[in-house]
Scaffold this motif. Sequence first.
Motif, PDB file in Angstrom:
ATOM      1  N   GLY A  75      20.989   2.271 -10.082  1.00  0.00           N
ATOM      2  CA  GLY A  75      20.655   3.634 -10.485  1.00  0.00           C
ATOM      3  C   GLY A  75      20.823   3.911 -11.963  1.00  0.00           C
ATOM      4  N   LEU A  76      21.310   2.935 -12.729  1.00  0.00           N
ATOM      5  CA  LEU A  76      21.552   3.130 -14.160  1.00  0.00           C
ATOM      6  C   LEU A  76      20.942   2.039 -15.020  1.00  0.00           C
ATOM      7  CD1 LEU A  76      23.125   4.747 -16.388  1.00  0.00           C
ATOM      8  CD2 LEU A  76      24.939   3.057 -16.074  1.00  0.00           C
ATOM      9  N   GLY A  77      21.136   0.793 -14.629  1.00  0.00           N
ATOM     10  CA  GLY A  77      20.689  -0.327 -15.446  1.00  0.00           C
ATOM     11  C   GLY A  77      21.865  -0.970 -16.140  1.00  0.00           C
ATOM     12  N   VAL A  78      21.746  -1.195 -17.452  1.00  0.00           N
ATOM     13  CA  VAL A  78      22.773  -1.884 -18.216  1.00  0.00           C
ATOM     14  C   VAL A  78      23.768  -0.869 -18.763  1.00  0.00           C
ATOM     15  CG1 VAL A  78      23.236  -3.461 -20.124  1.00  0.00           C
ATOM     16  CG2 VAL A  78      21.087  -3.652 -18.855  1.00  0.00           C
ATOM     17  N   ALA A  79      24.998  -0.946 -18.300  1.00  0.00           N
ATOM     18  CA  ALA A  79      26.037  -0.021 -18.756  1.00  0.00           C
ATOM     19  C   ALA A  79      26.200  -0.136 -20.271  1.00  0.00           C
ATOM     20  CB  ALA A  79      27.357  -0.334 -18.059  1.00  0.00           C
ATOM     21  N   VAL A 124      16.255  -2.577 -16.927  1.00  0.00           N
ATOM     22  CA  VAL A 124      16.661  -3.856 -17.509  1.00  0.00           C
ATOM     23  C   VAL A 124      15.420  -4.559 -18.045  1.00  0.00           C
ATOM     24  CG1 VAL A 124      17.803  -6.076 -17.061  1.00  0.00           C
ATOM     25  CG2 VAL A 124      18.499  -4.047 -15.778  1.00  0.00           C
ATOM     26  N   SER A 125      15.520  -5.110 -19.256  1.00  0.00           N
ATOM     27  CA  SER A 125      14.409  -5.874 -19.825  1.00  0.00           C
ATOM     28  C   SER A 125      14.781  -7.353 -19.878  1.00  0.00           C
ATOM     29  CB  SER A 125      14.066  -5.359 -21.221  1.00  0.00           C
ATOM     30  OG  SER A 125      15.202  -5.394 -22.070  1.00  0.00           O
ATOM     31  N   ALA A 173      14.639  -6.722 -28.384  1.00  0.00           N
ATOM     32  CA  ALA A 173      15.245  -5.630 -27.614  1.00  0.00           C
ATOM     33  C   ALA A 173      15.322  -5.940 -26.120  1.00  0.00           C
ATOM     34  CB  ALA A 173      14.523  -4.304 -27.864  1.00  0.00           C
ATOM     35  N   GLU A 174      15.445  -7.224 -25.787  1.00  0.00           N
ATOM     36  CA  GLU A 174      15.611  -7.627 -24.387  1.00  0.00           C
ATOM     37  C   GLU A 174      17.082  -7.639 -24.011  1.00  0.00           C
ATOM     38  OE1 GLU A 174      16.493 -11.384 -26.545  1.00  0.00           O
ATOM     39  OE2 GLU A 174      14.988  -9.820 -26.828  1.00  0.00           O
ATOM     40  N   ASN A 175      17.370  -7.212 -22.782  1.00  0.00           N
ATOM     41  CA  ASN A 175      18.741  -7.261 -22.276  1.00  0.00           C
ATOM     42  C   ASN A 175      19.123  -8.663 -21.829  1.00  0.00           C
ATOM     43  OD1 ASN A 175      17.840  -4.237 -20.892  1.00  0.00           O
ATOM     44  ND2 ASN A 175      19.574  -4.350 -22.277  1.00  0.00           N
ATOM     45  N   VAL A 178       9.387  -8.467 -19.244  1.00  0.00           N
ATOM     46  CA  VAL A 178       9.270  -7.771 -17.959  1.00  0.00           C
ATOM     47  C   VAL A 178      10.440  -6.804 -17.823  1.00  0.00           C
ATOM     48  CG1 VAL A 178       8.065  -9.717 -16.891  1.00  0.00           C
ATOM     49  CG2 VAL A 178      10.527  -9.462 -16.546  1.00  0.00           C
ATOM     50  N   PHE A 179      10.254  -5.847 -16.920  1.00  0.00           N
ATOM     51  CA  PHE A 179      11.257  -4.815 -16.696  1.00  0.00           C
ATOM     52  C   PHE A 179      11.586  -4.761 -15.213  1.00  0.00           C
ATOM     53  CE2 PHE A 179       9.007  -3.982 -20.516  1.00  0.00           C
ATOM     54  CZ  PHE A 179      10.011  -3.641 -21.404  1.00  0.00           C
ATOM     55  N   ALA A 180      12.803  -4.313 -14.935  1.00  0.00           N
ATOM     56  CA  ALA A 180      13.263  -4.314 -13.547  1.00  0.00           C
ATOM     57  C   ALA A 180      14.254  -3.178 -13.314  1.00  0.00           C
ATOM     58  CB  ALA A 180      13.932  -5.650 -13.228  1.00  0.00           C
ATOM     59  N   VAL A 181      14.415  -2.843 -12.033  1.00  0.00           N
ATOM     60  CA  VAL A 181      15.473  -1.930 -11.609  1.00  0.00           C
ATOM     61  C   VAL A 181      16.565  -2.764 -10.954  1.00  0.00           C
ATOM     62  CG1 VAL A 181      13.964   0.079 -11.337  1.00  0.00           C
ATOM     63  CG2 VAL A 181      14.364  -1.439  -9.386  1.00  0.00           C
TER      64      VAL A 181
END
Length: 147
Positions: A32-36, A48-49, A72-74, A127-130
């Motif tokens: 529900g948030l992604g990367v803290a 998340v990237s 800018a990728e996680n 790519v992006f993800a939840v």
Amino acid sequence: MATSDGIVVATSISTKKGTRKVPQESIRLEVGLGVAGDAHAGAWHRMVSLLPEESVDEMRELLPKLAAGDFAENILTRGLSLKDLPVGTVLEVGECELVMTQIGKKCHSDCEIHRITGKCVMPTDGVFAVVTRGGTVRPGDLVRIRR
């Protein structure tokens, strides 16, 4: 059943949107948030990237000093062609689970890398993800496609 398809090379965050991310020893993914702690954290489809290091390697021919987080990728990966996976693919990344929601994105108009080289790989290869199962991701973690 999952099979090992890749590995996490680096994990990164930024505190401001539109900037390069800074490599971290690990990142915490939250449902529900992604990367803290990341500027892009929030309840949306690009929590998340991820970007393959092979794509960064191509750009290193133009800018040899490119580092993890510069696009800018996680999560920087190796051994997996992310852009060839369909939206909806489930990825197990270390102890976490992600669902791909988007392939590529429009490059920021002020992207430094694009200004210097005339090219950027994030619009085509990122790519992006939840996050569907949270936890910690570290370099060296396996990336598996759930089949």
